[in-house]
Write a protein that holds these residues in place. Structure first.
Motif, PDB file in Angstrom:
ATOM      1  N   VAL A   5       0.761  -1.172  -0.054  1.00 16.11           N
ATOM      2  CA  VAL A   5      -0.056  -0.007   0.288  1.00 16.11           C
ATOM      3  C   VAL A   5       1.053   1.258   0.101  1.00 16.11           C
ATOM      4  N   ASN A   6       0.954   2.056  -1.089  1.00 12.76           N
ATOM      5  CA  ASN A   6       1.815   3.240  -1.192  1.00 12.76           C
ATOM      6  C   ASN A   6       1.245   4.379  -0.201  1.00 12.76           C
ATOM      7  N   LEU A   7       1.992   4.959   0.338  1.00 10.45           N
ATOM      8  CA  LEU A   7       1.655   6.412   0.981  1.00 10.45           C
ATOM      9  C   LEU A   7       2.133   7.314   0.388  1.00 10.45           C
ATOM     10  N   THR A   8       1.151   8.383   0.150  1.00 11.52           N
ATOM     11  CA  THR A   8       1.631   9.606  -0.587  1.00 11.52           C
ATOM     12  C   THR A   8       2.397  10.505   0.337  1.00 11.52           C
ATOM     13  N   GLN A   9       1.963  10.741   1.620  1.00  8.36           N
ATOM     14  CA  GLN A   9       2.398  11.427   2.569  1.00  8.36           C
ATOM     15  C   GLN A   9       3.249  10.374   3.643  1.00  8.36           C
ATOM     16  N   SER A  10       4.265  10.956   3.979  1.00  7.37           N
ATOM     17  CA  SER A  10       5.096  10.056   5.007  1.00  7.37           C
ATOM     18  C   SER A  10       6.367  11.004   5.816  1.00  7.37           C
ATOM     19  N   LYS A  11       6.324  10.131   7.019  1.00  2.20           N
ATOM     20  CA  LYS A  11       7.349  10.899   7.704  1.00  2.20           C
ATOM     21  C   LYS A  11       8.715  10.614   7.418  1.00  2.20           C
ATOM     22  N   LYS A  12       8.957   9.672   6.370  1.00  2.00           N
ATOM     23  CA  LYS A  12      10.420   9.532   6.215  1.00  2.00           C
ATOM     24  C   LYS A  12      10.685   9.789   4.679  1.00  2.00           C
ATOM     25  N   THR A  13      10.060   9.356   3.695  1.00  2.00           N
ATOM     26  CA  THR A  13      10.235   9.404   2.219  1.00  2.00           C
ATOM     27  C   THR A  13       8.889   9.204   1.565  1.00  2.00           C
ATOM     28  N   LEU A  14       8.781   9.957   0.434  1.00  2.00           N
ATOM     29  CA  LEU A  14       7.314   9.444  -0.539  1.00  2.00           C
ATOM     30  C   LEU A  14       7.440   8.161  -0.809  1.00  2.00           C
ATOM     31  N   GLY A  21      -4.868   6.339   5.612  1.00  2.00           N
ATOM     32  CA  GLY A  21      -3.525   6.881   5.928  1.00  2.00           C
ATOM     33  C   GLY A  21      -2.904   6.265   7.076  1.00  2.00           C
ATOM     34  N   VAL A  22      -1.932   6.614   7.555  1.00  2.00           N
ATOM     35  CA  VAL A  22      -1.530   6.120   8.906  1.00  2.00           C
ATOM     36  C   VAL A  22      -0.897   7.331   9.636  1.00  2.00           C
ATOM     37  N   PRO A  23      -0.894   7.172  10.951  1.00  2.00           N
ATOM     38  CA  PRO A  23      -0.159   8.315  11.734  1.00  2.00           C
ATOM     39  C   PRO A  23       1.180   8.591  11.427  1.00  2.00           C
ATOM     40  N   PRO A  24       1.552  10.094  11.330  1.00  2.00           N
ATOM     41  CA  PRO A  24       2.849  10.217  10.788  1.00  2.00           C
ATOM     42  C   PRO A  24       4.231   9.767  11.589  1.00  2.00           C
ATOM     43  N   LEU A  25       3.984   9.268  12.891  1.00  2.00           N
ATOM     44  CA  LEU A  25       5.237   8.539  13.664  1.00  2.00           C
ATOM     45  C   LEU A  25       5.140   7.090  13.530  1.00  2.00           C
ATOM     46  N   ALA A  26       4.247   6.593  12.880  1.00  2.00           N
ATOM     47  CA  ALA A  26       3.881   4.858  12.868  1.00  2.00           C
ATOM     48  C   ALA A  26       5.145   4.214  12.363  1.00  2.00           C
ATOM     49  N   ASP A  27       5.421   3.294  12.877  1.00  2.00           N
ATOM     50  CA  ASP A  27       6.526   2.304  12.326  1.00  2.00           C
ATOM     51  C   ASP A  27       6.242   1.083  12.064  1.00  2.00           C
ATOM     52  N   PHE A  28       5.055   0.680  12.574  1.00  2.00           N
ATOM     53  CA  PHE A  28       4.467  -0.568  12.100  1.00  2.00           C
ATOM     54  C   PHE A  28       2.962  -0.902  12.625  1.00  2.00           C
ATOM     55  N   GLY A  29       2.186  -1.524  12.019  1.00  6.39           N
ATOM     56  CA  GLY A  29       0.732  -1.817  12.157  1.00  6.39           C
ATOM     57  C   GLY A  29       0.490  -3.390  12.912  1.00  6.39           C
ATOM     58  N   ARG A  56       1.756   1.632  15.591  1.00  7.22           N
ATOM     59  CA  ARG A  56       2.424   1.972  16.632  1.00  7.22           C
ATOM     60  C   ARG A  56       3.775   2.583  16.463  1.00  7.22           C
ATOM     61  N   ARG A  57       4.420   3.162  17.193  1.00  8.17           N
ATOM     62  CA  ARG A  57       5.791   3.514  17.184  1.00  8.17           C
ATOM     63  C   ARG A  57       6.767   2.366  17.743  1.00  8.17           C
ATOM     64  N   GLU A  58       7.850   2.132  17.091  1.00  8.62           N
ATOM     65  CA  GLU A  58       8.782   1.004  17.703  1.00  8.62           C
ATOM     66  C   GLU A  58       8.978   1.173  19.127  1.00  8.62           C
ATOM     67  N   ILE A  59       9.218   2.408  19.612  1.00  9.38           N
ATOM     68  CA  ILE A  59       9.583   2.718  21.010  1.00  9.38           C
ATOM     69  C   ILE A  59       8.143   2.126  21.863  1.00  9.38           C
ATOM     70  N   SER A  60       7.122   2.043  21.475  1.00 11.75           N
ATOM     71  CA  SER A  60       6.113   1.857  22.426  1.00 11.75           C
ATOM     72  C   SER A  60       6.037   0.469  22.872  1.00 11.75           C
ATOM     73  N   TRP A  61       6.856  -0.466  21.882  1.00  8.03           N
ATOM     74  CA  TRP A  61       7.246  -1.893  22.458  1.00  8.03           C
ATOM     75  C   TRP A  61       8.467  -1.769  23.034  1.00  8.03           C
ATOM     76  N   ARG A  62       9.636  -1.237  22.074  1.00  7.33           N
ATOM     77  CA  ARG A  62      11.014  -1.460  22.525  1.00  7.33           C
ATOM     78  C   ARG A  62      11.065  -0.927  23.953  1.00  7.33           C
ATOM     79  N   ASP A  63      10.708   0.338  24.138  1.00  7.51           N
ATOM     80  CA  ASP A  63      11.206   1.025  25.513  1.00  7.51           C
ATOM     81  C   ASP A  63      10.485   0.184  26.666  1.00  7.51           C
ATOM     82  N   PHE A  64       9.542  -0.747  26.503  1.00 11.34           N
ATOM     83  CA  PHE A  64       9.101  -1.451  27.471  1.00 11.34           C
ATOM     84  C   PHE A  64       9.483  -2.869  27.658  1.00 11.34           C
ATOM     85  N   PHE A  65      10.251  -3.301  26.807  1.00 11.81           N
ATOM     86  CA  PHE A  65      10.783  -4.544  26.621  1.00 11.81           C
ATOM     87  C   PHE A  65      11.624  -4.975  28.170  1.00 11.81           C
ATOM     88  N   ASP A  66      12.391  -4.178  28.466  1.00 13.63           N
ATOM     89  CA  ASP A  66      13.396  -4.204  29.647  1.00 13.63           C
ATOM     90  C   ASP A  66      12.198  -4.507  30.827  1.00 13.63           C
TER      91      ASP A  66
END
Length: 322
Positions: A48-57, A109-117, A132-142
Motif C-alpha cells: 500500500v503506497n503512501l503519498t505522505q510519509s514521515k520518512k520518504t515519499l 492513511g497512517v499516523p505520521p510517527l507510525a513504524d508498524f501496524g 505503533r511506534r517502535e518505542i511503544s514496544w521497545r522501551d517497555f521490553f526491559d
C-alpha cells in the motif's frame, strides 16, 4: 537502540547463539540477522503506497500474507530495517478482506510517527488496523522481561501466528533479551511437548485454551518449565492446579493487557489463587484509575492516535491493596 540494532549487537557478540527454533529448523542470531538483511518484498505481500510519509515519499505499507512463521518474522523485521511499515495479516484473512484492508489504509492513511501496524484479533468483528511506534514496544521490553524473568538464557515456547500482537510482542521481546524462541506450525500438543523436552524449554507463553490442550494430552512431567505466562481473565483454579501438577517447578505469571495499551497489570499464580479473579497490580510506569467501574490506563506504551490516559471500556475496581 532500535530492535534491528539490538539484533545486530547479538549477532556481533554471539553469532552462533540460537535465536529461533521452528520445528526442526534452527536459526542462530547470525543467520537470523543475515536473513533480515536479505529480505525482499515478495509476491505474497500486498503493498500500500503512501503519498505522505514521515520518512520518504517511497515509504510503503507492507501487508505480509505469509503463512510461515519464519517468513512472517523476517519480513516484518526486514521491512522495519528498510524503513517501510509492516503489518502481518492473520492466516485466515482471505484475499477480499486483505484488499478491503488495503483500501481502508490507503484512504485513512497512517499516523505520521507510525513504524508498524498490528491487527486486532477480530473476536468482536473484522480485524482492525492499529498503528505503533517502535518505542511503544521497545522501551517497555526491559520492564516486561524483568517481570516475566526473560533473559539471554531463556528458552520460551509459544505457538501461533506472528500476526497476533501477544505472540509478536513476546517473540521480539525474547530476542531483544538474547533468548531463544521455540515454536512449531503443528497444532498437536504432543508435538509441543516433544519440542519442550528436546530443547529444555523453561518458559511457556500460551493462551488458556492452549494450556487446556496441553493438560489434556500431557502424560508426563515437564520438569524443565520454570514459568508459564498467560492472560489472567479466562483462567480457572482447576487448570492452574493441573498445570502445577505437570510442571512441578513452575511459577505462573498472569497478566492483563490490551492491543491498544500493551501490558497493564500482572500477578503471580499464588496471588491469583488467594484472590481469585484479580488481574493484579500495574506494571512499573503504568497508572490505573477507576471511574464508575470503568478502568482508565495511563501509559506511554500505547498505539498512535489515542490520549495518554485511555480506556478500552473494561470494567473493574481497585481494592484496598491497590
Amino acid at each position: 537502540m532500535t530492535i534491528i540494532e539490538r539484533l545486530q549487537q547479538h549477532k556481533d557478540l554471539e553469532p552462533h547463539k540460537m535465536a529461533l527454533i521452528v520445528d526442526d529448523i534452527q536459526y542462530t542470531y547470525g543467520e537470523l540477522y543475515d536473513a533480515i538483511l536479505s529480505v525482499g518484498i515478495n509476491n505474497t505481500s500486498r503493498i500500500v503506497n503512501l503519498t505522505q510519509s514521515k520518512k520518504t515519499l517511497n515509504t510503503k505499507i507492507l501487508l505480509i500474507q505469509e503463512l510461515s512463521f519464519v517468513e512472517q518474522l523476517t519480513q516484518w523485521l526486514g521491512a522495519l530495517h528498510k524503513g517501510n511499515i509492516p503489518m502481518v495479516c492473520h492466516n485466515e484473512m482471505d484475499t477480499a478482506y486483505v484488499d478491503e484492508l488495503a483500501r481502508v489504509i490507503a484512504y485513512e492513511g497512517v499516523p505520521p510517527l507510525a513504524d508498524f501496524g498490528v491487527l486486532t484479533s477480530g473476536t468482536t468483528g473484522q480485524p482492525k488496523p492499529l498503528w505503533r511506534r517502535e518505542i511503544s514496544w521497545r522501551d517497555f521490553f526491559d520492564i516486561q522481561n524483568d517481570i516475566f524473568h526473560t533473559n539471554k538464557d531463556t528458552k520460551i515456547f509459544l505457538q501461533g501466528s506472528f500476526s497476533f500482537t501477544g505472540v509478536s510482542n513476546m517473540v521480539i521481546a525474547s530476542l531483544w533479551a538474547g533468548g531463544t524462541v521455540v515454536t512449531t506450525s503443528s497444532l498437536r500438543p504432543s508435538r509441543w511437548m516433544q519440542l519442550i523436552e528436546e530443547y529444555n524449554v523453561d518458559h511457556i507463553y500460551a493462551l488458556p485454551t492452549k494450556l487446556r490442550l496441553l493438560v489434556r494430552h500431557c502424560k508426563s512431567k515437564l520438569s524443565s518449565i520454570k514459568y508459564i505466562i498467560a492472560g489472567s481473565q479466562v483462567l480457572d483454579r482447576q487448570l492452574m492446579e493441573q498445570l502445577q501438577h505437570i510442571c512441578p517447578d513452575m511459577e505462573f505469571i498472569l497478566y492483563y493487557g490490551a492491543s491498544e495499551l500493551n501490558y497493564i497489570t500482572y500477578c503471580t499464580g499464588k496471588e491469583w489463587l488467594a484472590r481469585e479473579g484479580t488481574v493484579g497490580r500495574p506494571f512499573p510506569t503504568v497508572k490505573i484509575a477507576e471511574n464508575d467501574n470503568v478502568i482508565y490506563v495511563t501509559t506511554n506504551y500505547r498505539i498512535e492516535g489515542i490520549p495518554n490516559t485511555y480506556t478500552v471500556n473494561d470494567c473493574g475496581y481497585i481494592d484496598s491493596d491497590g
